[in-house]
Structures are given as C-alpha cells and as structure tokens.
Design a protein around this motif. Structure first.
Motif, PDB file in Angstrom:
ATOM      1  N   SER A 285       1.026  -1.194  -0.002  1.00 15.38           N
ATOM      2  CA  SER A 285      -0.059  -0.242   0.007  1.00 15.38           C
ATOM      3  C   SER A 285       0.996   1.383   0.167  1.00 15.38           C
ATOM      4  N   LEU A 286       2.269   1.370   0.889  1.00 18.38           N
ATOM      5  CA  LEU A 286       2.574   2.185   0.487  1.00 18.38           C
ATOM      6  C   LEU A 286       3.310   2.420  -0.508  1.00 18.38           C
ATOM      7  N   LEU A 287       3.788   1.471  -1.077  1.00 18.71           N
ATOM      8  CA  LEU A 287       4.843   1.423  -2.374  1.00 18.71           C
ATOM      9  C   LEU A 287       3.571   1.613  -3.604  1.00 18.71           C
ATOM     10  N   ASP A 288       2.634   1.457  -3.996  1.00 19.65           N
ATOM     11  CA  ASP A 288       1.203   2.323  -4.465  1.00 19.65           C
ATOM     12  C   ASP A 288       1.164   3.822  -3.955  1.00 19.65           C
ATOM     13  N   ALA A 289       0.882   4.415  -3.084  1.00 18.01           N
ATOM     14  CA  ALA A 289       0.327   5.995  -2.743  1.00 18.01           C
ATOM     15  C   ALA A 289       2.536   6.418  -3.270  1.00 18.01           C
ATOM     16  N   LEU A 290       2.783   5.750  -2.788  1.00 18.88           N
ATOM     17  CA  LEU A 290       4.133   6.649  -3.918  1.00 18.88           C
ATOM     18  C   LEU A 290       4.459   6.841  -4.407  1.00 18.88           C
ATOM     19  N   SER A 291       3.854   5.654  -6.233  1.00 16.78           N
ATOM     20  CA  SER A 291       3.884   5.412  -6.871  1.00 16.78           C
ATOM     21  C   SER A 291       3.073   6.575  -7.275  1.00 16.78           C
ATOM     22  N   SER A 292       1.674   6.890  -6.923  1.00 13.02           N
ATOM     23  CA  SER A 292       0.490   7.995  -6.434  1.00 13.02           C
ATOM     24  C   SER A 292       1.545   9.139  -6.810  1.00 13.02           C
ATOM     25  N   PHE A 293       2.460   9.392  -6.190  1.00 11.71           N
ATOM     26  CA  PHE A 293       2.950  10.868  -6.153  1.00 11.71           C
ATOM     27  C   PHE A 293       4.341  11.049  -7.184  1.00 11.71           C
ATOM     28  N   GLU A 294       4.208  10.276  -7.931  1.00 11.52           N
ATOM     29  CA  GLU A 294       5.300  10.844  -8.793  1.00 11.52           C
ATOM     30  C   GLU A 294       4.874  12.156  -9.787  1.00 11.52           C
ATOM     31  N   GLY A 295       5.643  12.989 -10.166  1.00  8.65           N
ATOM     32  CA  GLY A 295       5.720  14.175 -10.387  1.00  8.65           C
ATOM     33  C   GLY A 295       4.344  15.381 -10.201  1.00  8.65           C
ATOM     34  N   LYS A 296       3.670  15.130  -9.122  1.00 12.27           N
ATOM     35  CA  LYS A 296       4.004  16.232  -8.493  1.00 12.27           C
ATOM     36  C   LYS A 296       4.111  17.341  -6.744  1.00 12.27           C
ATOM     37  N   ALA A 297       5.745  16.494  -6.787  1.00 13.79           N
ATOM     38  CA  ALA A 297       6.716  17.730  -6.320  1.00 13.79           C
ATOM     39  C   ALA A 297       6.772  18.998  -6.891  1.00 13.79           C
ATOM     40  N   THR A 298       6.399  19.773  -6.023  1.00  9.92           N
ATOM     41  CA  THR A 298       5.988  21.437  -6.480  1.00  9.92           C
ATOM     42  C   THR A 298       7.500  22.230  -6.382  1.00  9.92           C
ATOM     43  N   ILE A 299       8.740  21.255  -5.968  1.00  7.93           N
ATOM     44  CA  ILE A 299       9.690  22.615  -5.581  1.00  7.93           C
ATOM     45  C   ILE A 299      11.110  21.212  -6.166  1.00  7.93           C
ATOM     46  N   GLU A 300      12.147  21.884  -6.669  1.00  8.44           N
ATOM     47  CA  GLU A 300      12.792  21.642  -6.675  1.00  8.44           C
ATOM     48  C   GLU A 300      13.964  21.875  -5.595  1.00  8.44           C
ATOM     49  N   GLY A 301      14.683  20.844  -5.323  1.00 12.97           N
ATOM     50  CA  GLY A 301      16.366  21.044  -3.692  1.00 12.97           C
ATOM     51  C   GLY A 301      15.394  21.524  -2.897  1.00 12.97           C
ATOM     52  N   GLY A 302      16.346  22.279  -2.026  1.00 15.71           N
ATOM     53  CA  GLY A 302      16.432  21.519  -0.624  1.00 15.71           C
ATOM     54  C   GLY A 302      14.573  22.458   0.394  1.00 15.71           C
ATOM     55  N   LEU A 303      14.962  22.589   1.953  1.00 15.07           N
ATOM     56  CA  LEU A 303      14.188  22.583   2.595  1.00 15.07           C
ATOM     57  C   LEU A 303      14.188  24.772   2.173  1.00 15.07           C
ATOM     58  N   SER A 304      14.870  24.620   1.699  1.00 11.87           N
ATOM     59  CA  SER A 304      15.049  26.199   1.120  1.00 11.87           C
ATOM     60  C   SER A 304      13.861  26.735   0.270  1.00 11.87           C
ATOM     61  N   GLN A 305      13.317  25.857  -0.003  1.00  7.74           N
ATOM     62  CA  GLN A 305      12.569  25.758  -1.019  1.00  7.74           C
ATOM     63  C   GLN A 305      10.908  26.336  -0.929  1.00  7.74           C
ATOM     64  N   LEU A 306      10.692  25.538   0.401  1.00  9.36           N
ATOM     65  CA  LEU A 306       9.487  25.643   0.514  1.00  9.36           C
ATOM     66  C   LEU A 306       8.594  27.131   1.470  1.00  9.36           C
ATOM     67  N   PRO A 307       8.014  27.576   1.398  1.00  9.56           N
ATOM     68  CA  PRO A 307       6.994  28.593   2.034  1.00  9.56           C
ATOM     69  C   PRO A 307       8.203  28.629   4.116  1.00  9.56           C
ATOM     70  N   LYS A 308       8.734  29.543   4.624  1.00 12.16           N
ATOM     71  CA  LYS A 308       9.229  28.761   5.799  1.00 12.16           C
ATOM     72  C   LYS A 308       9.873  27.853   5.509  1.00 12.16           C
ATOM     73  N   GLY A 309      10.343  27.138   4.960  1.00 11.13           N
ATOM     74  CA  GLY A 309      11.769  26.407   4.890  1.00 11.13           C
ATOM     75  C   GLY A 309      12.661  26.625   5.620  1.00 11.13           C
ATOM     76  N   LYS A 310      13.088  27.803   5.068  1.00 10.25           N
ATOM     77  CA  LYS A 310      14.607  28.435   6.461  1.00 10.25           C
ATOM     78  C   LYS A 310      14.920  28.330   7.171  1.00 10.25           C
ATOM     79  N   GLU A 311      13.554  28.638   7.802  1.00 10.45           N
ATOM     80  CA  GLU A 311      13.259  29.232   9.303  1.00 10.45           C
ATOM     81  C   GLU A 311      12.882  27.596   9.886  1.00 10.45           C
ATOM     82  N   TYR A 312      12.162  27.146   9.378  1.00  9.39           N
ATOM     83  CA  TYR A 312      12.350  25.450   9.346  1.00  9.39           C
ATOM     84  C   TYR A 312      13.534  24.668   9.503  1.00  9.39           C
ATOM     85  N   TYR A 313      14.591  24.765   8.169  1.00 12.26           N
ATOM     86  CA  TYR A 313      15.842  24.406   8.506  1.00 12.26           C
ATOM     87  C   TYR A 313      16.444  24.822   9.408  1.00 12.26           C
TER      88      TYR A 313
END
Length: 619
Positions: A285-313
């Motif tokens: 089930s985990l494998l199937d779910a992960l497969s369905s997430f492919e291509g849906k990432a909205t960033i490329e790179g580290g946490l700094s790319q996320l909103p408040k990502g630098k703060e969280y890091y």
C-alpha cells in the motif's frame, strides 16, 4: 523513540588526490522507582558529591520526572518495549499493542500535552533542586521546547527516507523485538496486525503533504520505492528474515520451558500469515501510494525552497545539533577545522615527502569484529573511565536490507538492561569497507554508542533521561571517539602521521557533506552549485555530487548531528586542555561528559565549567 544509533554513510574517497587538497585556499563556505542497571556496578553521581553545594534531591520533582517518563514511553508498543525490559518495575501498566497514532489531530493533542508538561516543569523552583536535578530540569526543558516547536511544523516532517526513515528502520526493529515471555510473542503478533492501520495514517500524512506542495521529489520517491520493492521481493520466502528471526526467538522460549511445542507451532503459523499478508499489504500500500505521488512535487531542491523552509531548517539545525549556532557560525567552525587539517597535512608532507605512498597502502592489522571490539574495550582505560560489565552480540544485516542501511548500527538497550547490546554489521552493503571496520566499531561500540549508553545507564539516572534524544551529543560523541580511534591503530613506523591523514580525510568526508547540507537546505544551492563546490575541493565525480545532493534533501541536517556534534566536543576538549594546562586529565574530562549524559551543548559546557572551575568561550 529511536533505539538505533547508526554510523552515517560517508563519502570517503581515500583523500582522492591529497596533492589537490593541500593546495586548496579555503574561502568562506561554508538524536516510579529507578531500578539499578546492574547489581554489581554503579558509578557515583553528582548527588553523592561531598561538595558544599550538594543538596538533597527534591522528591516531588523526581516523581514528576518519573511520571513524565511513564507517560512518554506508553504511547506505543515499540517505544515501551525498547525503553524498558520490565515495565511493571517502573509502575507502567500494560498497553494494548499498537504502533501509536500519526495524525494531525494527534499532533495537535501532543502540542497541548507538551505545553502542559513544560508548565508543570516550570512550576518547580530550580533552587529547590539538587545539582543533578537542575541538569535534568534544563535538559528536559530543552527537549520539550524543541518538541513543541516541532509540532508547529507538522507537514515539514520527514517520516520516510532511505536511511533513518520509518520504512527503513522498522524491519530491523521487528526482527530485534525481544521475546522474554509468551505475552511478548502475543503482543508482537498483534503489533504486526496493526501495521496496515498505521501505514495507512502515514500514507494520509504524505497525501496531505503532496496537496500542500510539500511532497517528496521524484528521486526521493524512487529511492524509497526501490527499498519497498526489495523488501517485498523476498517476503514470500519461507526463510524471510522476519520469519527466520521469529522462529529463532521462539526456540529460545521453548528451550527455557516458557512455551510448549504446540504453542510454538501455532505462533509460527500465525507469524507467517501476518508477514505474508498484513506486513506485505502494508508495504505494498505504501509502495502504491508513493507511485501515485510521482511528478507532483512543486519544488526542486532543499527545504529553503518551501514557504518558511529556511525558518524550519534553522530550527532543525538547532534541534539536531543541540546548539544555538546559526548556519554561518557552523560554516565557520567547519572551515576552521578543515583549515587546521590542511596545515597539519602540509607539515607532514614537508617532513615526509613520500608519506602518501605509505598512507595509501596502510591498513589496520586487526580486521575481525570480535577482536576489534575486544581491543577497543581494553584501550579505553587510558582516556576514559571504567566501562560497566556488559555483553554485545554482533549480527549481520539481512541481504534484503543491506543496500538501504548504514555500514553498521547499534541498538540502544532498555534502561534497566544494559547487557542487552546488539551491533549490526552491514558487510553486504556496497558502502561497507573492511579497512574502516576498526573506526566504525569504535563509533558503534567502544568508546562510542555502546560504551556511552551503558556507562550513562550505570549511573542510575532518572529513567526520563534515557528517552530524551540529543543527536548532536550522541552522534557527535560517537564521531569524536571514532576520529580519535585512528590514533590507537598501529600503522607501523609513521603511525602518528598516517592517523592524522586519516583524520583529515574524515574531516573532508563529513565536513564537505555538512556544508552541502547547510547550503542546499539553508541557502538554496542547486546540484550545479554542489558540483562546482566539490570540484573546487578536488572531487570531480558527478555521481558523488548527485548522491550527496539527494541525501541532504532526503534527510536534512542528518550529517550535522555527526559533524557539528563532533566539532563541539573537539573544541570543548581543546579549550579545556588549554585552560587547565598540565593539570588536564582526559579521563576526568570524558567522565564529566559521560556522567551528564545526552544533553544540549549549553548544558555540557556548563557541566565542564562547574567541574573544572573554568570559563569556556560562548561559541
């Protein structure tokens, strides 16, 4: 609860080209009643001191700590099972077998509960506490503050990752689940049946992250999917390690007459069914779910790319390392350490121009794991306090997990059973190197994780201390002793110089990875930036750059707890030695740190200052 301590996967390249490295000009780059751990061994604690500052323990505060421990370890079966061997001796009632809860509602409840605990903690006057209780107060307060802050970043959490992720650690945790009684077996089987429900919550959590734009990037998904596939590939086999290890543990119960042959057969049949159905379905089930997430990432790179990502890091950096250092301050510390290694290397090469050939062929004369551990244990008396008597079992990682786990890792024993020690050696992994087994076992065994944990438990701390995770201290300590273990290897005529070159290589391996971690997640470095940075340091292999880049995105700040933690211990030792001069004693220095146990470095620094009557630098 994290009962495994691992040696980080490094990118050691045997100083690739020492002549390139020595020409570098470094720029600004930058985890009720206390039972005695053993019947025949116990260290003295701060409270047994004859100092005029010693106060009697505050009984109410001690009870609060114990009740907090009871509360924290009872949230799920793995935490309880790996924290204590005999829960009843700590006043802990049995709980229904469960992996616990991982939902937004649970996270909100945790935040309120943690704030309530901290409010209760703050109700105690520090002046009413004994010296060691004041340390416990500061340490628990720091842990609670960190955990409360963490609840605010719920959707930033990394649950699934290649090395320290849930799906990676869980199979080994299940294989090492102790069977002391028939009830343990029954609870274990009910726990297996609970996995599909728990994985379902993890899947929902990952779905929420994807919807918010915080989902995993495709390379991270691919790594975990490969891991799940490898695990599932062999699950139908009759000798799957979750079946073979179960049968081995059952056999021990049958031999001690705690189980009949009929019960043993029934349990084996039930376990086979659960492994081939519930466990298989959960991972599928985990494998199937992960497969369905492919291509849906909205960033490329580290946490700094996320909103408040630098703060969280920055929060992650602080909580992981146990320091209040900024990213720039950490970079400067790493830069200074690498510069020192560079200068030491230049001195060695000037004195011995041909040392590189000798260094390249040098090897540790001891290569058998048992002999290495025995040798390391016998050597610690020179610089470290006496180790408590204990036993350690060496095991080999199952082939199906070998490519996804560290070269070695140590299981932290229950606080009331310091003889239950296990070190896994991942000899089937492509990253395994027999030539570095000696320092690896120094990291995991003596004077590393095994020694540090069993020593601290033998001081009879309040049990709450055994579950407060300070990765900077724990992994920093293990890296610190690994680093200095090279000094105990007999390399021949130029042992001292070869040891120093090995240490510099270790600095480069971990230091460069730590810098990339900081810059990718804290400053937005791209893969091109990483490749350029490594090229400036003599590493031209694009695959290595890609591997490190992916690693720091998948497990942000993981390298930092090793290397930044190491740097804090190294600097504390150097400063203390400088201030004390000829009166400096490594055994006393290490004893102060070990007696204190896992803590933020502000508390470590304060303990050293109080013990040696000195004033250490703030940074």
């Amino acid at each position: 609860m994290k009962p495994i301590r691992k040696r980080n996967k490094g990118y050691k390249k045997r100083l690739l080209s020492i002549f390139l490295f020595i020409s570098i000009i470094f720029s600004s780059f930058t985890g009720c009643k206390q039972q005695k751990a053993t019947d025949d061994y116990s260290h003295s604690t701060n409270d047994s001191s004859t100092s005029s500052n010693t106060k009697t323990k505050n009984v109410a505060f001690e009870q609060f700590l114990t009740e907090t421990f009871q509360d924290m370890v009872s949230t799920d079966s793995l935490s309880l099972h790996y924290s204590v061997k005999d829960p009843s001796s700590f006043g802990i009632a049995p709980i229904a077998p469960t992996f616990g809860e991982f939902t937004k509602k649970e996270n909100q409840w945790n935040e309120k509960h943690l704030k309530s605990l901290q409010k209760q903690l703050h109700s105690f006057s520090k002046k009413s506490l004994s010296p060691s209780q004041q340390q416990d107060y500061a340490i628990l307060d720091s842990a609670l503050t960190s955990s409360i802050t963490d609840t605010k970043y719920y959707h930033y959490s990394t649950v699934l990752s290649p090395v320290i992720g849930l799906q990676a650690q869980l199979p080994v945790l299940l294989a090492e689940y102790r069977f002391d009684t028939k009830k343990d077996v029954e609870d274990y089987l009910l726990l297996l049946a609970d996995l599909p429900r728990y994985f379902g919550q993890i899947i929902e959590f990952e779905q929420e992250k994807v919807k918010k734009g915080y989902g995993m990037q495709d390379f991270a998904l691919s790594d975990i999917m490969t891991q799940c596939n490898d695990f599932l590939e062999d699950i139908e086999s009759e000798d799957h390690f979750l079946i073979s290890s179960f049968e081995s543990r059952l056999a021990n119960l049958e031999e001690t007459k705690k189980l009949s042959k009929e019960e043993q057969a029934d349990f084996q049949s039930t376990n086979q069914y659960l492994v081939k159905n519930d466990i298989k379905n959960a991972y599928q089930s985990l494998l199937d779910a992960l497969s369905s997430f492919e291509g849906k990432a909205t960033i490329e790179g580290g946490l700094s790319q996320l909103p408040k990502g630098k703060e969280y890091y920055q929060f992650l950096v602080s909580s992981t390392t146990g320091t209040d250092l900024s990213i720039n301050e950490i970079k400067k510390q790493i830069e200074a350490q690498l510069k020192k290694g560079q200068l030491d290397t230049l001195v060695i090469l000037k004195k011995y121009p041909d040392i590189f050939d000798e260094y390249s062929s040098a090897s540790c004369p001891i290569t058998e794991p048992d002999e290495i551990l025995s040798t390391l244990k016998s050597q610690i008396t020179k610089d470290f306090p006496k180790a408590p008597p204990t036993i350690c079992e060496l095991k080999t990682v199952d082939q199906t997990l070998s490519e996804h786990l560290s070269p070695a890792f140590y299981f932290i024993p229950p606080v009331d059973s310091i003889t239950s020690n296990v070190i896994y050696i991942n000899s089937l992994s492509s990253s395994y190197d027999k030539e570095t087994l000696y320092p690896t076992l120094a990291h995991e065994g003596y004077p590393g994780h095994l020694y540090q944990n069993t020593y601290f438990y033998s001081t009879n701390p309040n049990p709450i201390r055994s579950i407060l995770n300070f990765g900077g201290y724990s992994e920093g300590w293990a890296t610190y002793v690994e680093y200095h273990s090279y000094e105990t290897i007999d390399y021949g005529e130029h042992s001292k110089e070869i040891a120093r070159l090995n240490q510099y290589e270790m600095d480069l391996s971990l230091g460069l990875c730590a810098i990339i971690d900081l810059c990718v997640n804290g400053e937005g470095w791209t893969l091109d930036d990483c490749q350029q940075f490594l090229k400036e340091h003599g590493i031209n292999d694009s695959r290595t750059a890609l591997s490190i880049y992916h690693s720091v995105i998948e497990e942000p700040a993981n390298y930092l707890q090793y290397y930044v933690g190491f740097l804090q211990f190294e600097q504390l030792r150097e400063t203390t030695k400088e201030l004390l001069g000829e009166t400096f004693d490594p055994i006393s220095f290490h004893k102060t740190i070990l007696d204190l146990g896992p803590s933020p470095f502000s508390v470590v620094k304060q303990a050293l200052e109080q013990e040696f009557h000195i004033k250490l630098n703030e940074k």
